[in-house]
Design an enzyme around this catalytic site. Structure first.
Site, mmCIF file in Angstrom:
data_model
loop_
_atom_site.group_PDB
_atom_site.id
_atom_site.type_symbol
_atom_site.label_atom_id
_atom_site.label_comp_id
_atom_site.label_asym_id
_atom_site.label_seq_id
_atom_site.Cartn_x
_atom_site.Cartn_y
_atom_site.Cartn_z
ATOM 1 N N LYS B 76 -55.766 69.391 7.208
ATOM 2 C CA LYS B 76 -55.194 70.687 7.453
ATOM 3 C C LYS B 76 -55.557 71.510 8.050
ATOM 4 O O LYS B 76 -56.584 71.585 8.095
ATOM 5 C CB LYS B 76 -55.438 71.073 5.280
ATOM 6 C CG LYS B 76 -54.674 72.080 4.995
ATOM 7 C CD LYS B 76 -55.179 72.827 4.018
ATOM 8 C CE LYS B 76 -54.409 74.006 2.717
ATOM 9 N NZ LYS B 76 -54.910 74.425 1.430
ATOM 10 N N SER B 171 -51.657 74.372 -1.834
ATOM 11 C CA SER B 171 -50.844 74.184 -0.796
ATOM 12 C C SER B 171 -51.171 73.705 0.597
ATOM 13 O O SER B 171 -50.495 73.546 1.494
ATOM 14 C CB SER B 171 -51.641 75.569 -0.257
ATOM 15 O OG SER B 171 -53.182 75.481 0.286
ATOM 16 N N SER B 195 -55.256 73.796 -4.868
ATOM 17 C CA SER B 195 -54.111 73.231 -3.906
ATOM 18 C C SER B 195 -54.598 72.064 -3.091
ATOM 19 O O SER B 195 -53.342 71.578 -2.556
ATOM 20 C CB SER B 195 -54.839 74.407 -2.596
ATOM 21 O OG SER B 195 -54.317 75.996 -2.597
#
EC number: 6.3.5.7
Lengths: 557, 527
Positions: B76, B171, B195
């Site tokens: 990420k 996210s 997330s």
């Protein structure tokens, strides 16, 4: 990242003026509890209520000043409080900056064990209660030399609280009248230093040096138990000596390792305390005392003229000798304190609470540190007084001058002269020469051994006191020569030939019959005149006490 | 080959059926073909090929670094990667190239993993859709799956196919999409309020949030330091355990990691659940919960019961206060953490130079999106002296109560909690953006954020496809630092449900040879 030089152009001049020193921002949050102020020595006055306006006009003595201090001492440590960067004074800009110090995103603080130990040592030396659990907090404000936008400090639960510091001030006219006072220590907290902003006004630039960013600080908060500049300066001086003795801070004010902010207010004894001002960033003991005394006078003057004191931050102009309001952009800034989530509570142990099998590298034992505390200045002075019969004020002077105590002790080691004699020589003649030439002890051209040898010559009466002074002056000027060499070169040794001296005395008496007559008539001063004349005739190489003996013998015979 | 699990492909590498370079190239080519998913912000092709080459050398010499050697992974874009741009999907960090690797990234590289790139997210991980980043939204690979398309054809008429793509959740939507679309075998996400688990549920992959303190946060650009945990996204529970084994343990650079040594996380091939006690928190039966998810949830409970486990209803009484409490604590830490982005040391700096203050203001206005700025503003409000007691302190107290709820339940003999991960399956983007980020986050984190406040391990496991042909996940929550036990139970459950493989062949025709198409196994929880 090795050399991170930040600059931007065309800064407003007003802004540049607003931030005289970025380092001055720290320590504002630790508000001193006004209600807890102790009123020392005011009880008699406090009995009679004063009506402020009318009576205050009668004179200054009806005002009492209240002074509290916030002191930031840079911890003497190889690395910073939360990062592995080195700590050095005057290193090339931005050469000592880790990723954490530059607040690169994702970096985390890792607490430096040495800094914690330094805080514990200092707390113990200042008679504090050491908190076995203390916490770290973030204090937020935007400033160019504070890269994270917050400072990590200990707002809620500091590492040490409720201590005291004893210091001495001279009272009355004579320096020998020393009085010991005590100031309470509210707390000692660990926190990060900020970087430095360097304002290049011609180019409208501000350069940021982050070498200092993240260096460990001890914030020592002294309760408002002081009442004048001299008290504050003496307290700071004593704290400085303690920190230096502990080795927890070099505490050199000129290098910014010790920075003092003073909170000052005035009031009529027996009435509530006045509105206080804060004078920031005082970087010498002398300026501290001056700034405080100026501020006290200013506040009294303002109040007596019917004006009000604003709760404001002021700076001291050492050239003009006055304090001035800082253009305080922070105003009533809200620091939005928040617990530092990346640091678990700091836990300390004592021998009783030490968890069994704990890794000594991972735990800090307060008792262990207590047992290893070095001798503190108060104790050193006590020993000097006992051991050498020294006057208290002399013990203060010996400690106050960097390196002087060590010099003194080295002389003592090598000489047979009496300690009182040594004290007198070191404090009067040696220190006098240093002061005159503005030298530090370690810059002295005279070594302890040379002075010891000189005092030995004096002690066995090989030279006179005045010859000794002469030798000392020679030593100061001509490095490398020993006192004995100088004595023999300059023929300064005392006349050891009794008969020769007797002959000189005889000649002098014959040459001054009037003086001899005066003496016989009982004028006590006449003999001194004769002694002087004999000494002059011997080129000061005769011992006055011996001359006196001879003269008296000859007169009475 | 790409459709395999990490463990399977690792065996293939060891046996020489494929070389790391071949594997890397296949993944790179798939990344290019699935570019429209917007799963990656940066594809580190050159670095990946070089790493693959080095891995290949090691295999040839017989010096493999273990199960991860030569395995393509994605990270990420809020984990710092040395010499690879790390943006947090924000203008503020566009062009920012960290000089160091996050500890978890370094650990993956040290084990020979091949870094394919940095995955997309909501700006600074603030969101639950992966729709609010500066590089645009991430598209859910299931939008293009045979399973979903067939169902849609039956229902939808006249709707524009292309505008009806689904969100991934967030996210860590980029990481979830990257794993779901077979472009890598494992990906790192971050999990602050759900997330990692939320997009895992929407993308039909396993999303694991380790216990707080088990895995280092050093180098993870923080959202909420006291809740952030690096998350792991994989195609099966076993793979998550392998990656966890590589990442877990004390990090001297993160003072909040556990000091005790960590044992490897090996999961037994067959587990016995009949001694387990599964808790079903009654407060999680939210009115907004879709009937389909609810039904799978109760079927899952029945499954455990039928296998001899004790399944009991439990209460986490402070659950309803959780999301508000989370909001206060999250925004407060955000306000603090974002203070460092001032345009001075790194990242975006505006052109305004009238004064430092004006420069700060403009830099932050240009650098942050509305969501980030909104959270900074509310956080600063909560931290004001006059509000601190009423908001921050109160929220901290509530947080303690929430954490205690879990402690009480686990002390009463419950081994794991079984809950939904999300309210429903993934929704179309156009549907999702009808509500603002704040509302969405409050809804979507409902089952996940309490776990973060308590620091517990939790894992979302894909269960089955909804009527629309979209994945649904369920969440298991374990005791603090009982991550291994949690994964063991999750693995058992995964084996029972036989979640179907996503069918993307139509989309990537020429890649079809890379997928060893398995006949869909029976889905035991099928409605």
């Amino acid at each position: 990242m090795a050399a991170l030089m930040l600059r931007w152009s065309c800064l407003g001049k007003r802004w540049v003026l607003a931030c005289i020193d970025g380092g001055s921002r720290h320590g504002r949050g630790a508000a001193i509890g006004l209600t807890s102020r102790r009123k020392r020595g005011q009880s008699s006055v406090a009995q009679q209520p004063l009506i402020a306006v009318q009576k205050s006009r009668k004179g200054e003595h009806e005002w009492a000043a209240v002074v509290g201090l916030e002191i930031h001492a840079q911890i003497s440590s190889n690395s910073k409080l939360f990062s592995g960067s080195q700590v050095h004074f005057a290193a090339p800009p931005n050469s000592l900056v880790s990723f954490f110090d530059a607040s690169l995103p994702g970096t985390l603080p890792v607490l430096n064990r040495r800094c914690v130990e330094a805080a514990v040592m200092t707390g113990l030396a200042l008679n504090c209660r050491i908190n076995k659990k203390s916490l770290f907090d973030r204090k937020h404000y935007f400033y160019a030399d504070l890269p994270a936008g917050y400072q990590i400090t200990q707002q809620r639960l500091p590492i040490a609280v409720n201590g005291s510091l004893a210091y001495s001030v001279s009272v009355g006219k004579k320096p020998s009248q020393v009085s010991t006072r005590t100031v309470r220590i509210k707390q000692i907290q660990l926190e990060q230093d900020s970087g430095k902003s360097l304002h290049d006004e011609p180019r409208s630039q501000t350069l940021i040096d982050l070498n200092r960013a993240g260096v460990g600080l001890l914030e020592v908060v002294l309760e408002p138990d002081m009442s004048c500049g001299e008290e504050a300066a003496s307290a700071v001086r004593e704290l400085q000596l303690i920190l230096q003795a502990l080795g927890t801070s070099q505490a050199n004010m000129a290098e910014g390792q010790l920075r003092v902010d003073a909170n000052i207010s005035v009031h009529h004894p027996g009435e509530p305390l006045g509105v206080r001002t804060e004078v920031k960033n005082l970087n010498s003991a002398r300026f501290l005392a001056k700034a405080i005394d100026f501020e006290i006078k200013r506040q009294i003057h303002e109040l007596e003229n019917g004006r009000k004191i604003l709760n404001e931050t002021r700076s001291f102009d050492d050239k003009l000798g006055c304090t001035m309001p800082m253009r305080d952009k922070e105003g009533k800034q809200d620091y939005r304190f928040m617990p530092e989530p990346n640091l678990p509570p700091l836990l300390l142990y004592d021998t009783a609470s030490l968890p069994p099998g704990a890794d000594p590298q991972q735990v800090i034992n307060i008792d262990w540190i207590r047992e290893r505390l070095p001798e503190l200045p108060g104790k050193t002075r006590e020993k000097l007084i006992q051991q050498y019969g020294m006057l208290p004020e002399h013990s203060f002077t010996l400690l106050n001058e960097v390196g002087l105590l060590e010099f003194f002790q080295n002389v003592i080691k090598e000489t047979r002269a009496e300690p009182k004699k040594v004290t007198s020589w070191v404090l009067n003649i040696f220190l006098g020469f240093l002061k005159q030439q503005n030298l530090a002890v370690n810059e002295s051209p005279v070594t302890p051994s040379a002075l010891a040898e000189l005092l030995n010559l004096l002690d066995r009466k090989a030279i006179s006191s005045s010859a000794a002074r002469q030798v000392f002056e020679e030593l100061w000027q001509s490095k490398g020569k020993t006192p004995s060499q100088i004595v023999s070169e300059k023929k300064l040794e005392l006349m050891q030939d009794q008969e020769a001296l007797e002959r000189v005395c005889h000649t002098v008496m014959e040459g001054h019959p009037q003086v001899v007559m005066d003496m016989k008539r009982g004028n006590p001063r006449a003999i001194n005149k004769l002694i002087g004349l004999v000494r002059k005739a011997t080129l000061s190489r005769a011992d006055p006490t011996v001359i006196k003996e001879i003269l008296e013998r000859k007169l009475s015979s | 080959m790409l459709g395999r699990t990490l463990r399977e492909v690792s065996t293939a590498l060891k046996q020489g059926h494929i070389t790391p370079t071949e594997l890397c190239q296949k993944c790179l080519s798939l990344i290019k073909k699935t570019k429209f998913l917007n799963a990656y912000i940066t594809v580190s092709e050159e670095v990946a090929l070089k790493q693959a080459e080095e891995s290949e050398k090691r295999y040839k010499k017989g010096h493999s670094l273990g199960d991860l050697d030569g395995i393509p992974v994605a990270v990420k874009d809020n984990f710092s990667t040395s010499s690879i741009e790390t943006t947090c999907a924000s203008n503020m960090l566009k062009g920012y190239v960290p000089p160091y690797n996050a500890t978890v990234v370094q650990k993956l590289l040290d084990k020979g993993a091949v870094l394919m790139g940095k995955t997309n997210l909501d700006e600074f991980a603030m969101g639950s859709g992966s729709t609010d980043g500066v590089f645009g939204p991430v598209k859910n690979p299931w939008s293009y799956s045979k399973q979903y398309r067939e169902k849609r054809k039956q229902k939808a008429h006249g709707e524009n196919e292309d505008s009806n793509w689904l969100i991934t959740g967030g996210s860590s939507g980029g990481s979830a999409a990257a794993v779901a679309a077979f472009t890598c075998f494992a990906a790192l996400g971050s999990d602050t309020g759900g997330s990692t688990r939320n997009p895992a549920a929407h993308c039909g992959v396993v999303g694991f949030k380790p216990s707080y303190g088990l895995v280092s946060r050093h180098g993870l650009i923080p959202l909420v330091n006291s809740m952030d945990v690096p998350g792991i996204l994989t195609r099966c529970v076993d793979d998550a355990a392998i990656v966890l084994g590589m990442l877990a343990g004390h990090d001297p650079k993160d003072s909040t990691t556990i000091q005790d040594p960590v044992k490897p996380f090996t999961l037994p091939t067959s587990a016995d659940v009949n001694k387990l006690c599964i808790g079903i928190p009654k407060e999680y039966l939210a009115p907004e919960l879709s009937s389909e998810v609810r039904s799978f949830w109760s079927k899952a409970a029945n499954l455990f019961e039928s296998e001899g486990a004790k399944v009991i209803e439990v209460s986490l009484p402070h659950t309803s206060y959780s999301i508000v409490c989370y909001h206060v604590l999250c925004t407060s830490e955000v306000a603090s953490n974002m203070a460092r982005f001032d345009g001075l040391e790194y990242g975006h700096r505006c052109d305004i130079n009238v004064s430092t203050e004006a420069m700060y203001a403009a830099t932050r206005r240009e650098g942050f999106n509305d969501v980030v700025r909104g959270r900074i503003l509310s956080g600063n409000f909560f931290l004001l002296k006059e509000n601190y007691e009423n908001y921050f302190i109160k929220a901290q107290k509530v947080r303690r109560l929430i954490a205690n709820d879990f402690v009480n339940v686990f002390n009463s003999g419950v081994d794991v909690l079984l809950t939904p991960t999300t309210l429903s399956e993934a929704v179309p983007y156009l549907e999702f953006i009808k509500e603002d980020n704040r509302t969405r986050s409050a809804q979507d984190d409902i089952f996940t954020q309490a776990v973060n406040m308590a620091g517990l391990p939790a894992v979302s496991v894909p269960v089955a496809l909804s009527n629309q042909g979209l994945p649904i996940g369920l969440q298991f929550i374990g005791r603090a630092f009982c991550d291994q036990q949690l994964l063991k139970i999750a693995k058992w459950f995964e084996k029972q449900v036989q979640f179907p493989v996503i069918q993307l062949q139509e989309l990537m025709d020429d890649c079809s040879s890379d997928f060893e198409i398995e006949k869909l196994s029976s889905v035991s929880l099928k409605q």
